[in-house]
Write a protein that holds these residues in place. Structure first.
Motif, PDB file in Angstrom:
ATOM      1  N   LEU A   1       0.829  -1.191   0.000  1.00 45.30           N
ATOM      2  CA  LEU A   1       0.000   0.000   0.000  1.00 45.30           C
ATOM      3  C   LEU A   1       0.866   1.244   0.000  1.00 45.30           C
ATOM      4  N   THR A   2       0.346   2.323  -0.576  1.00 42.60           N
ATOM      5  CA  THR A   2       1.050   3.594  -0.527  1.00 42.60           C
ATOM      6  C   THR A   2       0.829   4.232   0.835  1.00 42.60           C
ATOM      7  N   GLU A   3       1.426   5.396   1.053  1.00 40.92           N
ATOM      8  CA  GLU A   3       1.271   6.051   2.348  1.00 40.92           C
ATOM      9  C   GLU A   3      -0.145   6.572   2.568  1.00 40.92           C
ATOM     10  N   TYR A   4      -0.942   6.642   1.488  1.00 42.50           N
ATOM     11  CA  TYR A   4      -2.339   7.067   1.614  1.00 42.50           C
ATOM     12  C   TYR A   4      -3.307   5.894   1.638  1.00 42.50           C
TER      13      TYR A   4
ATOM     14  N   LYS B   1      -3.569   3.426  -0.802  1.00 40.36           N
ATOM     15  CA  LYS B   1      -3.942   2.900  -2.111  1.00 40.36           C
ATOM     16  C   LYS B   1      -3.058   1.706  -2.461  1.00 40.36           C
TER      17      LYS B   1
ATOM     18  N   LYS C   1      -0.613  -0.411  -4.578  1.00 43.67           N
ATOM     19  CA  LYS C   1       0.404  -0.079  -5.569  1.00 43.67           C
ATOM     20  C   LYS C   1       0.143  -0.843  -6.861  1.00 43.67           C
ATOM     21  N   SER C   2       0.611  -0.286  -7.959  1.00 49.10           N
ATOM     22  CA  SER C   2       0.376  -0.892  -9.265  1.00 49.10           C
ATOM     23  C   SER C   2       1.269  -2.106  -9.491  1.00 49.10           C
TER      24      SER C   2
ATOM     25  N   SER D   1       4.958  -1.290 -10.318  1.00 50.24           N
ATOM     26  CA  SER D   1       5.884  -0.952  -9.240  1.00 50.24           C
ATOM     27  C   SER D   1       6.163  -2.131  -8.310  1.00 50.24           C
ATOM     28  N   THR D   2       5.253  -3.099  -8.235  1.00 53.03           N
ATOM     29  CA  THR D   2       5.463  -4.240  -7.344  1.00 53.03           C
ATOM     30  C   THR D   2       6.051  -5.450  -8.050  1.00 53.03           C
TER      31      THR D   2
END
Length: 72
Positions: free
Chosen positions: A29-32, A34, A36-37, A40-41
């Protein structure tokens, strides 16, 4: 010149992503809050589907927050 793809997260193809593994889910998860795509993973399509299903299930069971607020 080609760009070498590096494995961002060390998950093998046989590893299943479960909704009870909150510490692993938080790393995707991002810092908000969401998800991650896939780009990116570096997960496969099957793993990305497992991940999104597990995150949604964990959110529904209140193991993960829906939104992580940024406090000033």
């Amino acid at each position: 010149m080609t760009k070498n793809k590096r494995q961002a997260f060390n998950i093998t193809s046989k590893t299943t992503i479960d909704y009870k593994q909150v510490d692993i889910l938080l790393s995707f998860l991002t810092e908000y809050g969401k998800i991650k795509s896939r780009r990116s993973t570096n997960l496969t399509l099957k793993q990305q589907r497992q991940l999104s299903k597990s995150v949604k299930r964990a959110r529904f069971l209140r193991l993960l927050p829906f939104v992580i607020s940024a406090e000033n």
